[in-house]
Design a protein around this motif. Structure first.
Motif, PDB file in Angstrom:
ATOM      1  N   TRP A 128       0.858  -1.185   0.000  1.00 22.47           N
ATOM      2  CA  TRP A 128       0.000   0.000   0.000  1.00 22.47           C
ATOM      3  C   TRP A 128       0.893   1.233   0.000  1.00 22.47           C
ATOM      4  N   THR A 129       0.504   2.262  -0.707  1.00 24.72           N
ATOM      5  CA  THR A 129       1.281   3.503  -0.704  1.00 24.72           C
ATOM      6  C   THR A 129       0.681   4.494   0.282  1.00 24.72           C
ATOM      7  N   LEU A 130       1.520   4.946   1.204  1.00 26.97           N
ATOM      8  CA  LEU A 130       1.128   5.993   2.143  1.00 26.97           C
ATOM      9  C   LEU A 130       1.542   7.309   1.503  1.00 26.97           C
ATOM     10  N   PHE A 183       4.658  -1.174   2.985  1.00 26.54           N
ATOM     11  CA  PHE A 183       4.238   0.205   2.741  1.00 26.54           C
ATOM     12  C   PHE A 183       5.289   0.948   1.939  1.00 26.54           C
ATOM     13  N   LYS A 184       4.788   1.662   0.921  1.00 28.05           N
ATOM     14  CA  LYS A 184       5.677   2.483   0.095  1.00 28.05           C
ATOM     15  C   LYS A 184       5.340   3.937   0.388  1.00 28.05           C
ATOM     16  N   LEU A 185       6.344   4.733   0.657  1.00 27.05           N
ATOM     17  CA  LEU A 185       6.128   6.146   0.948  1.00 27.05           C
ATOM     18  C   LEU A 185       6.562   6.961  -0.257  1.00 27.05           C
ATOM     19  N   LYS A 186       5.719   7.922  -0.638  1.00 25.86           N
ATOM     20  CA  LYS A 186       6.072   8.782  -1.760  1.00 25.86           C
ATOM     21  C   LYS A 186       6.815   9.977  -1.176  1.00 25.86           C
ATOM     22  N   ILE A 187       8.082  10.103  -1.499  1.00 20.10           N
ATOM     23  CA  ILE A 187       8.853  11.243  -1.018  1.00 20.10           C
ATOM     24  C   ILE A 187       9.441  11.976  -2.230  1.00 20.10           C
ATOM     25  N   VAL A 242      11.149   7.911  -4.639  1.00 20.69           N
ATOM     26  CA  VAL A 242      11.541   9.323  -4.749  1.00 20.69           C
ATOM     27  C   VAL A 242      11.054   9.921  -6.073  1.00 20.69           C
ATOM     28  N   ASN A 243      10.604   9.089  -6.984  1.00 23.17           N
ATOM     29  CA  ASN A 243      10.095   9.558  -8.288  1.00 23.17           C
ATOM     30  C   ASN A 243      11.041  10.576  -8.945  1.00 23.17           C
ATOM     31  N   GLN A 244      12.332  10.243  -8.979  1.00 22.26           N
ATOM     32  CA  GLN A 244      13.365  10.991  -9.721  1.00 22.26           C
ATOM     33  C   GLN A 244      13.728  12.344  -9.119  1.00 22.26           C
ATOM     34  N   ILE A 268      14.617   1.454  -2.264  1.00 21.34           N
ATOM     35  CA  ILE A 268      14.576   2.874  -2.656  1.00 21.34           C
ATOM     36  C   ILE A 268      14.332   2.924  -4.165  1.00 21.34           C
ATOM     37  N   GLU A 269      13.145   3.487  -4.499  1.00 21.89           N
ATOM     38  CA  GLU A 269      12.710   3.445  -5.901  1.00 21.89           C
ATOM     39  C   GLU A 269      13.062   4.745  -6.614  1.00 21.89           C
ATOM     40  N   GLN A 270      13.658   4.610  -7.748  1.00 27.09           N
ATOM     41  CA  GLN A 270      14.007   5.695  -8.682  1.00 27.09           C
ATOM     42  C   GLN A 270      14.382   6.999  -7.957  1.00 27.09           C
ATOM     43  N   ASP A 306      12.385   2.391 -11.829  1.00 27.48           N
ATOM     44  CA  ASP A 306      10.969   2.475 -12.232  1.00 27.48           C
ATOM     45  C   ASP A 306      10.842   3.334 -13.497  1.00 27.48           C
ATOM     46  N   GLU A 307      10.878   4.665 -13.343  1.00 26.68           N
ATOM     47  CA  GLU A 307      10.733   5.517 -14.534  1.00 26.68           C
ATOM     48  C   GLU A 307      11.829   5.252 -15.567  1.00 26.68           C
ATOM     49  N   ALA A 308      12.984   4.740 -15.146  1.00 35.30           N
ATOM     50  CA  ALA A 308      14.072   4.457 -16.097  1.00 35.30           C
ATOM     51  C   ALA A 308      13.646   3.424 -17.139  1.00 35.30           C
ATOM     52  N   GLY A 326       4.724  -3.651 -10.404  1.00 37.63           N
ATOM     53  CA  GLY A 326       4.357  -2.243 -10.226  1.00 37.63           C
ATOM     54  C   GLY A 326       2.980  -1.887 -10.762  1.00 37.63           C
ATOM     55  N   THR A 327       2.582  -0.625 -10.499  1.00 44.58           N
ATOM     56  CA  THR A 327       1.278  -0.126 -10.945  1.00 44.58           C
ATOM     57  C   THR A 327       1.410   1.302 -11.450  1.00 44.58           C
ATOM     58  N   MET A 328       0.509   1.703 -12.318  1.00 43.35           N
ATOM     59  CA  MET A 328       0.333   3.122 -12.653  1.00 43.35           C
ATOM     60  C   MET A 328      -0.989   3.589 -12.042  1.00 43.35           C
ATOM     61  N   LEU A 329      -1.369   2.958 -10.937  1.00 38.22           N
ATOM     62  CA  LEU A 329      -2.623   3.265 -10.241  1.00 38.22           C
ATOM     63  C   LEU A 329      -3.819   3.050 -11.165  1.00 38.22           C
ATOM     64  N   GLU A 330      -3.786   1.898 -11.835  1.00 38.21           N
ATOM     65  CA  GLU A 330      -4.896   1.533 -12.703  1.00 38.21           C
ATOM     66  C   GLU A 330      -6.107   1.122 -11.859  1.00 38.21           C
ATOM     67  N   THR A 378       4.188  -7.064  -4.924  1.00 41.52           N
ATOM     68  CA  THR A 378       3.555  -6.152  -5.890  1.00 41.52           C
ATOM     69  C   THR A 378       2.934  -4.963  -5.154  1.00 41.52           C
ATOM     70  N   GLU A 379       2.472  -4.011  -5.963  1.00 36.28           N
ATOM     71  CA  GLU A 379       1.730  -2.859  -5.409  1.00 36.28           C
ATOM     72  C   GLU A 379       0.426  -2.687  -6.196  1.00 36.28           C
ATOM     73  N   LEU A 380      -0.231  -3.792  -6.471  1.00 36.58           N
ATOM     74  CA  LEU A 380      -1.442  -3.725  -7.306  1.00 36.58           C
ATOM     75  C   LEU A 380      -2.676  -3.319  -6.489  1.00 36.58           C
ATOM     76  N   PHE A 381      -2.606  -2.130  -5.891  1.00 35.79           N
ATOM     77  CA  PHE A 381      -3.691  -1.688  -5.002  1.00 35.79           C
ATOM     78  C   PHE A 381      -4.597  -0.656  -5.663  1.00 35.79           C
ATOM     79  N   GLY A 382      -4.362  -0.332  -6.945  1.00 41.09           N
ATOM     80  CA  GLY A 382      -5.085   0.765  -7.612  1.00 41.09           C
ATOM     81  C   GLY A 382      -6.580   0.848  -7.303  1.00 41.09           C
TER      82      GLY A 382
HETATM   83  C1  MUC Z   1       5.116   5.017  -9.135  1.00 38.37           C
HETATM   84  O1  MUC Z   1       5.953   5.859  -9.406  1.00 38.37           O
HETATM   85  O2  MUC Z   1       5.541   3.963  -8.725  1.00 38.37           O
HETATM   86  C2  MUC Z   1       2.781   3.476  -7.891  1.00 38.37           C
HETATM   87  C3  MUC Z   1       2.277   3.496  -6.630  1.00 38.37           C
HETATM   88  C4  MUC Z   1       1.984   4.827  -6.326  1.00 38.37           C
HETATM   89  O3  MUC Z   1       1.524   5.273  -5.289  1.00 38.37           O
HETATM   90  O4  MUC Z   1       2.344   5.604  -7.365  1.00 38.37           O
HETATM   91  C5  MUC Z   1       2.668   4.789  -8.457  1.00 38.37           C
HETATM   92  C6  MUC Z   1       3.668   5.306  -9.384  1.00 38.37           C
END
Ligand code: MUC
Ligand code: MG
Length: 373
Positions: A140-142, A166-170, A199-201, A223-225, A249-251, A300-304, A326-330
């Motif tokens: 799940w993404t917090l 848990f994945k944190l978006k920072i 970190v989304n780049q 630690i993602e991207q 990820d984005e790479a 992974g997911t693109m929040l589908e 996985t993070e298939l929680f969309g």
């Molecule tokens: C991404 O960058 O991974 C996946 C889960 C989430 O919360 O955002 C997406 C995109």
């Protein structure tokens, strides 16, 4: 003469509310926009797919509007009149004439697989060679942007036995504050959960060198991207020094990107996304490159919504090892459904029944209600 000729390809843009704002480094989602793809065949069978991105054009080079337009104007005419029962031939025809546009291709490939599965009475996972499991663990993404609220949300998910990863978006804030936020959440959850960051780049390499070490010290295990998608050499350097695993990820915007990253030893973990590779069949090519290179896999997911989530799930069910789950929680991020039976999440897993195709039926009234006019 085949009876399963493709008669029509239709696309519908659907806007659905999210349960709360979802904050990423590049965009805050207040709603999610899906593109639903319908492939109608002469034998009466319809296949359904989904092409979904995040935040218009802020995440990737395709937007919901461009996906719809490019399918309608450039890809649908290539498919009409073709044999729907030969997914390889249909997708190779698209591939020869259409560069990039993997999100649009993913929805089409999913729809063709759904139709063929319904035609043969087989789940998509069986068309892809056969599933080796019936369920997938789901993170799940917090991403509320608030530390206390995120901890509360994580506790609730643990109590419900819905998620324990848990994945944190920072990346949107100051690095020091973001790292303190991640450390506080890991401290609160302790060994009860795996805590990861995306970190989304947002960082440059200098910030990331220090950040990755501090995150690892705080108990963050993935630690993602952390840096820009094009800085593959930097990702390889970080992967050598970071005590916590680095994930690309984005790479990865294509199967060819995955090959280059694997050849360069850029990251020990790959995020697999159907949208970034061109569909459930295409994403397995990236998975197999990673497997051959000894790279760990993450679904992974693109929040589908439910359609895209199940399309990805059927591909992931066929893989030998998904070391990072996985993070298939969309669908759980959305307040509304457009299918008659929502996917089932139980005991930390998404269950994927052995039903023909993707195993879903569109709810036509709900779809019409939420369709963009
Ligand atoms: C991404 O960058 O991974 C996946 C889960 C989430 O919360 O955002 C997406 C995109
Ligand atoms: Mg990511």
């Amino acid at each position: 003469m085949s009876h399963s000729l493709i008669e029509r390809v239709e696309t519908v843009i659907v806007d659905l509310p999210t349960i709360r704002p979802h904050k990423l480094a590049m965009h805050t989602l207040q709603q999610q926009t899906l593109v639903i793809v319908r492939v109608r065949c002469a034998d009466g069978i319809e296949g359904v797919g989904e092409s979904t991105t995040i935040g218009g054009l802020s995440y990737a080079g395709e937007s919901p509007e461009s996906i719809k337009r490019n399918i309608d104007s450039h890809m649908a005419p290539l498919l009409v009149g073709q044999d729907a029962s030969n997914v390889n031939a249909a997708m190779q025809r698209i591939e020869r004439a259409v560069k990039a546009n993997t999100f649009a291709k993913s929805g089409l490939e999913s729809a063709l697989l759904d139709a063929q599965g319904k035609r043969l009475g087989l789940p998509v996972s069986e068309l892809l060679g056969g599933r080796v499991r019936d369920a997938l663990e789901v993170a799940w993404t917090l991403a509320s942007g608030d530390t206390a609220r995120d901890i509360e949300e994580a506790e609730r998910m643990l109590d419900l036995r819905r998620h324990r990863i848990f994945k944190l978006k920072i990346g949107a804030g100051e690095p020091a504050r973001d790292i303190a936020h991640a450390a506080a959440i890991k401290r609160a959850l302790g060994e009860r959960a795996s805590v990861r960051v995306d970190v989304n780049q947002a960082w440059d390499e200098g910030v990331a060198i220090r950040g990755c070490r501090q995150l690892a010290d705080a108990g963050i295990d993935l630690i993602e991207q952390p840096i820009a998608r094009f800085n593959r050499a930097g990702l390889a350097r970080l992967s050598r020094i970071s005590p916590a695993a680095i994930m690309a990820d984005e790479a990865i915007e294509s199967v060819e990107d995955a090959f280059a990253l694997a050849a360069e030893g850029a990251a020990p973990v790959f995020a697999l996304k159907i949208a970034k590779n061109g569909g459930p069949r295409a994403v397995l090519r990236t998975a197999h490159i990673a497997e051959a290179a000894g790279i760990g896999l993450y679904g992974g997911t693109m929040l589908e919504g439910s359609v895209g989530t199940l399309a990805a799930a059927h591909a992931f069910l066929t893989l030998d090892r998904l070391s990072w789950s996985t993070e298939l929680f969309g669908p759980l991020l959305l307040t509304e459904e457009i299918v008659t039976e929502a996917p089932v999440y139980r005991d930390f897993q998404l269950e994927v029944p052995r039903k023909p195709g993707l195993g879903l039926t569109l709810d036509e009234d709900r779809l019409a209600f939420f369709a963009r006019q």
